[in-house]
Design an enzyme around this catalytic site. Structure first.
Site, PDB file in Angstrom:
ATOM      1  N   THR A 282    -126.852  31.591 108.574  1.00 18.37           N
ATOM      2  CA  THR A 282    -126.422  31.872 107.411  1.00 18.37           C
ATOM      3  C   THR A 282    -125.261  31.112 106.618  1.00 18.37           C
ATOM      4  OG1 THR A 282    -125.486  34.053 106.183  1.00 18.37           O
ATOM      5  CG2 THR A 282    -124.695  33.770 108.315  1.00 18.37           C
ATOM      6  N   GLU A 283    -125.482  30.875 105.381  1.00 18.81           N
ATOM      7  CA  GLU A 283    -124.658  29.621 105.024  1.00 18.81           C
ATOM      8  C   GLU A 283    -123.161  30.053 104.767  1.00 18.81           C
ATOM      9  OE1 GLU A 283    -127.232  31.091 101.478  1.00 18.81           O
ATOM     10  OE2 GLU A 283    -127.323  31.103 103.498  1.00 18.81           O
TER      11      GLU A 283
END
Length: 450
Positions: A282-283
């Site tokens: 997840t960024e």
């Protein structure tokens, strides 16, 4: 070793002057210097340039400043979640500079490292590249992005010692770590202040040399408002979307590092089991994302890029947003599964801007679409009015050029075979004649029935 002064949130807010550039950490409900922002909102300070991922809701970050008219300009990646920001922009009372999320993180890292800027392939060929210095480097078109610095940074950490060393918890690093390096004066709001030596050197994420003041403030669910109770929850899913998610899952291989976008791609996460061996990224700064917790919210668990609480699988790791997007931009993410508004014959993607709405919400889409090794788009075959979404040429603002590898719709699967858009599979219930009628692009046919 220096001793960093401990001051009140009110004293810290008074350090911000009219016209300052203010850096504010946080992502969603995680790592927000809530008490500092509330204190600043009580002062008459005006004409601020506000740099953050999002202006956000009043209870979390800069929403109160916006409502008070204290902001002159906002620089960030996603403002559409705050209707007040959209209204202020449309009324001309708020100037907005939109940057892709990874570009924002890297610009802060560059500012903190004393660099003038950098070249990035993210946003090349899009409306965000207009007016930039564009060059071809190592065979890729890249645009120049100036570094970002602030006059004052407000960051949030879990613990600090009296010399200013900071330790973050879970996904709190996000933009906080970079912002702590990129301002002339840094104030860290922390949950706990301990004596020097109580934080092991290997657990220090931000060295104390960057930090000028500490504010101790405990975070409560009331500080986060409704965001503290956000849950993953059950999703209402129709059969067609489930088929798309299951088809996308078939493309993931054991050992793949995978980033899933919002919308239909999030359904893929619900289908992944440990037996698949997929490592979710997840960024906002986490690798090894697990399922939503059965109980508990943002106070107890990390959050994903959709701001939903998640669990951490064994072997998971946390890092800041700049490192996260370095993984993406550097080609270390194997697959990105994203939603789409349009895909065209050249493999171009449009998925961030809707006609008639202000362009205020790119988030991390451009970074992912141009940086992942393989890009899979999941979307309905047509708009609700029947307009094709697979088209000869995108008419909506582009997210990335020529990067799409596969399109999965509720009707069919298309792949780019030797650069040619090719129909490779029919979804259950669809016919070849239907696909020909509902597709606005030319395509080759190598059809299998799904």
């Amino acid at each position: 070793m220096k001793t960093v002064p401990i001051i009140s949130a009110q004293e810290a807010a008074a350090l911000v002057r009219n016209g300052d550039t203010l850096l504010v950490g946080g992502f969603g409900m995680t790592g927000n210097p809530v008490h500092l922002m509330h204190a600043l909102a009580e002062l008459p300070t005006r004409d601020l340039t506000y740099i953050a991922n999002n202006v956000s809701e009043p209870g979390l970050s800069g929403g109160r400043l916006l409502r008070n008219g204290q902001l002159r300009k906002a620089v960030g990646s996603y403002f559409t979640s705050n209707p007040e920001a959209v209204k202020a922009y449309q009324a001309g009372t708020l100037e907005v500079e939109l940057l892709p999320q990874g570009t924002l993180a890297e610009a802060l890292r560059a500012g903190g490292a004393g660099l003038g800027g950098f070249y990035t392939p993210t946003a090349a060929g899009t409306v965000l590249a207009e007016g930039t210095d564009t060059r071809v480097l190592n065979g890729r078109e890249m645009i120049f992005v100036p570094a970002l610095r602030g006059t004052v940074a407000f960051v949030r950490a879990w613990r600090a010692d009296r010399s200013g060393n900071l330790q973050y918890r879970l996904t709190e690093q996000n933009f906080n770590r970079g912002m702590a390096t990129a301002a002339d004066l840094v104030v860290a709001e922390v949950e706990e202040i301990v004596e020097v030596g109580e934080i092991a050197p290997e657990h220090v994420h931000t060295p104390g040399l960057y930090v000028d003041y500490l504010v101790q403030a405990r975070l409560t669910p009331e500080d986060l408002g409704s965001s503290a109770s956000v849950r993953g929850g059950a999703r209402k899913v129709d059969g067609a979307r489930t088929h798309m998610a299951r088809r996308a899952l078939r493309e993931l291989r054991r050992g793949d590092v995978v980033n899933l976008g919002i919308g239909i791609p999030t359904l893929v996460a619900d289908l992944i089991t440990p037996e698949h061996g997929v490592n979710l990224h997840t960024e906002n700064g986490m690798l090894g994302v697990g399922p939503a917790p059965e109980d508990g919210g943002a106070m107890e668990y990390p959050v994903n890029a959709g701001k939903i609480p998640v669990t951490a699988l064994p072997g998971a790791s946390y890092f800041d947003s700049a490192d996260s997007f370095g993984m993406i931009r550097g080609g270390h993410v194997d697959v990105a599964v994203m939603g789409g508004l349009q895909v065209d014959e050249a493999g171009n993607l449009a998925n961030w801007a809707v006609p008639g709405k202000p362009l205020l919400g790119v988030g991390g889409a451009m970074d992912l679409a141009s940086g992942a090794k393989r890009l899979i788009i999941t979307m309905t075959h047509t708009d609700p009015d029947g307009t094709p979404k697979i088209v000869a040429e995108c008419t909506l603002p582009l997210t990335a050029r020529g990067n799409v590898n596969m399109v999965i719709t509720d009707k069919a699967v298309f792949e780019f075979v030797d650069g040619v858009l090719t129909l490779t599979e029919l979804m259950p219930g669809a016919t070849l004649e239907e696909i020909r009628a509902l597709t606005g692009a030319r395509f080759a046919e190598r059809v299998a029935v799904g």
